[in-house]
Motif scaffolding. Structure first.
Motif, PDB file in Angstrom:
ATOM      1  N   CYS A   1      51.208 -81.440 -42.181  1.00 28.47           N
ATOM      2  CA  CYS A   1      52.126 -80.424 -41.673  1.00 28.47           C
ATOM      3  C   CYS A   1      51.266 -79.406 -40.919  1.00 28.47           C
ATOM      4  O   CYS A   1      50.218 -78.985 -41.411  1.00 28.47           O
ATOM      5  CB  CYS A   1      52.838 -79.704 -42.814  1.00 28.47           C
ATOM      6  SG  CYS A   1      53.712 -80.793 -43.957  1.00 28.47           S
ATOM      7  N   ALA A   2      51.723 -79.005 -39.746  1.00 28.66           N
ATOM      8  CA  ALA A   2      50.945 -78.037 -38.932  1.00 28.66           C
ATOM      9  C   ALA A   2      51.158 -76.630 -39.487  1.00 28.66           C
ATOM     10  O   ALA A   2      52.258 -76.283 -39.910  1.00 28.66           O
ATOM     11  CB  ALA A   2      51.398 -78.118 -37.487  1.00 28.66           C
ATOM     12  N   ALA A   3      50.095 -75.828 -39.481  1.00 29.16           N
ATOM     13  CA  ALA A   3      50.253 -74.451 -39.975  1.00 29.16           C
ATOM     14  C   ALA A   3      49.553 -73.431 -39.086  1.00 29.16           C
ATOM     15  O   ALA A   3      50.194 -72.554 -38.519  1.00 29.16           O
ATOM     16  CB  ALA A   3      49.746 -74.332 -41.406  1.00 29.16           C
ATOM     17  N   LEU A   4      48.241 -73.545 -38.961  1.00 30.65           N
ATOM     18  CA  LEU A   4      47.467 -72.439 -38.381  1.00 30.65           C
ATOM     19  C   LEU A   4      47.050 -72.700 -36.940  1.00 30.65           C
ATOM     20  O   LEU A   4      46.622 -73.805 -36.587  1.00 30.65           O
ATOM     21  CB  LEU A   4      46.202 -72.203 -39.222  1.00 30.65           C
ATOM     22  CG  LEU A   4      46.417 -71.991 -40.728  1.00 30.65           C
ATOM     23  CD1 LEU A   4      45.075 -71.819 -41.436  1.00 30.65           C
ATOM     24  CD2 LEU A   4      47.303 -70.781 -40.984  1.00 30.65           C
ATOM     25  N   SER A   5      47.140 -71.641 -36.123  1.00 33.50           N
ATOM     26  CA  SER A   5      46.623 -71.702 -34.750  1.00 33.50           C
ATOM     27  C   SER A   5      45.097 -71.594 -34.804  1.00 33.50           C
ATOM     28  O   SER A   5      44.526 -71.229 -35.856  1.00 33.50           O
ATOM     29  CB  SER A   5      47.188 -70.537 -33.946  1.00 33.50           C
ATOM     30  OG  SER A   5      46.684 -69.323 -34.479  1.00 33.50           O
ATOM     31  N   ALA A   6      44.459 -71.828 -33.662  1.00 32.31           N
ATOM     32  CA  ALA A   6      42.990 -71.711 -33.608  1.00 32.31           C
ATOM     33  C   ALA A   6      42.567 -70.281 -33.956  1.00 32.31           C
ATOM     34  O   ALA A   6      41.567 -70.060 -34.660  1.00 32.31           O
ATOM     35  CB  ALA A   6      42.498 -72.103 -32.220  1.00 32.31           C
TER      36      ALA A   6
ATOM     37  N   ARG B   1      54.910 -70.565 -41.726  1.00 32.91           N
ATOM     38  CA  ARG B   1      55.035 -72.022 -41.482  1.00 32.91           C
ATOM     39  C   ARG B   1      54.820 -72.813 -42.770  1.00 32.91           C
ATOM     40  O   ARG B   1      55.409 -73.880 -42.949  1.00 32.91           O
ATOM     41  CB  ARG B   1      54.030 -72.468 -40.415  1.00 32.91           C
ATOM     42  CG  ARG B   1      54.428 -71.971 -39.039  1.00 32.91           C
ATOM     43  CD  ARG B   1      53.449 -72.449 -37.998  1.00 32.91           C
ATOM     44  NE  ARG B   1      53.869 -73.723 -37.423  1.00 32.91           N
ATOM     45  CZ  ARG B   1      53.303 -74.256 -36.359  1.00 32.91           C
ATOM     46  NH1 ARG B   1      52.287 -73.654 -35.780  1.00 32.91           N
ATOM     47  NH2 ARG B   1      53.727 -75.395 -35.881  1.00 32.91           N
ATOM     48  N   ILE B   2      53.952 -72.288 -43.636  1.00 33.63           N
ATOM     49  CA  ILE B   2      53.739 -72.975 -44.923  1.00 33.63           C
ATOM     50  C   ILE B   2      54.969 -72.768 -45.815  1.00 33.63           C
ATOM     51  O   ILE B   2      55.513 -73.713 -46.391  1.00 33.63           O
ATOM     52  CB  ILE B   2      52.453 -72.461 -45.609  1.00 33.63           C
ATOM     53  CG1 ILE B   2      51.232 -72.710 -44.714  1.00 33.63           C
ATOM     54  CG2 ILE B   2      52.278 -73.134 -46.979  1.00 33.63           C
ATOM     55  CD1 ILE B   2      49.919 -72.132 -45.244  1.00 33.63           C
TER      56      ILE B   2
END
Ligand SMILES: O=C(O)CCC(=O)C(=O)O
Length: 283
Positions: A19-24, A71-72
């Motif tokens: 699952c995607a969460a954090l940007s760079a 997002r989490i």
């Protein structure tokens, strides 16, 4: 947010990823936060007292922000509902080319939480490939059950009790939960999982955030702390932890000592309770 099919898959298998969460930019903030933590400790987290692996959100606003990341939480809400507590969060760090590992285990074993609805969001702050010792999971096939463990104090174990499953289990069918930095996986508290040593040339950094629905309670005698991160504290079964006053603020550090003591006391009590429960079961 998850699709209905993803929720059903989680319920059947006991895990879901990636699952995607954090940007760079968010990843870089976490890396900076971890670097400040290790400067404050004067040593890598792994080499410091074990207490500093746990519940860092009590003393570091960046980590408090991570456990409350939208997002989490949107994904976690899809599997445990809208009223969400953080029971604990643990740094799971493996240095480059190091022997740190986890034997097959289930998180439910020494947590003492009921009902079994706890879910861990394991957030990769660096790439966690198979080579770097990512987690390996086995599907519960829709029939999760508590397995017999022993706190063996295994050398180089990433887990507090150095625990392992001591009953015979089917070895086949494991899935490597490889995660790119910035993404996360979910695993249910009865999901069987393990991880191998890090054979990569980079440090593998993960944080396992233990989320529970607010109606969960402890089965032992220790009154514990939790952080309300979304919705209402409908259960009232924990003392709620406030946001840290500032990074390494003395009041927050004193609170962390209390939170960790309760965590350790409960864990020790649960080891005894688990041994007792399985001693009375027929082989
Ligand atoms: O980080 C690892 O390799 C193991 C983590 C683990 O056992 C957990 O998140 O429950």
């Amino acid at each position: 947010m998850l699709t209905r099919a993803q929720v059903e898959q989680y319920r059947h298998d006991g895990y879901l990823f990636p699952c995607a969460a954090l940007s760079a930019a968010e990843l870089a903030e976490c890396a900076d936060g971890l670097a400040r933590f290790e400067t404050w400790l004067g040593t890598p987290v792994n080499q410091s007292d074990r207490r500093w692996r746990s519940a860092g959100y009590v003393i570091m606003p960046w980590l408090d922000g991570l456990v409350r990341h939208k997002r989490i939480l949107d994904v976690v809400e899809d599997v445990i509902g809208p009223d969400i507590l953080v029971y604990t969060a643990t740094f799971f760090i493996k240095e480059a080319a190091s022997p740190t590992f986890a034997a097959w285990h289930q998180d439910a074993t020494y947590f003492g939480l009921a009902p079994h609805e706890h879910v861990t969001a394991w957030v990769a702050l660096s790439d966690a490939s198979a080579e770097a010792g990512c987690m390996e999971v086995v599907s519960s096939h829709g029939r999760p059950r508590q397995l017999h463990h022993a706190a063996l104090g295994l050398a180089n174990s990433i887990n507090g009790g150095g625990q392992a499953i001591v009953e015979e289990v089917e070895e086949a069918g494991g899935t490597m939960m490889a995660l790119p930095a910035g993404s996360f996986s979910l695993h249910h508290t009865l999901c069987r999982h393990r991880s191998a040593p890090n054979r990569a040339t980079h440090r593998r950094v993960g944080i396992g955030i233990s989320y529970i629905p607010a109606h969960c309670r402890l089965t032992g005698s220790v009154r514990m702390f939790a952080r309300l991160v979304r919705g209402e504290d409908t259960g009232g079964n924990f003392d709620l932890i406030p946001a840290p006053e500032g990074e390494f603020h003395p009041a927050a550090v004193a609170r962390h000592a209390q939170v960790y003591r309760a965590y350790r006391d409960n864990y020790a009590e649960q080891i005894v309770a688990h041994d007792r429960e399985f001693a009375t079961q027929p082989a």
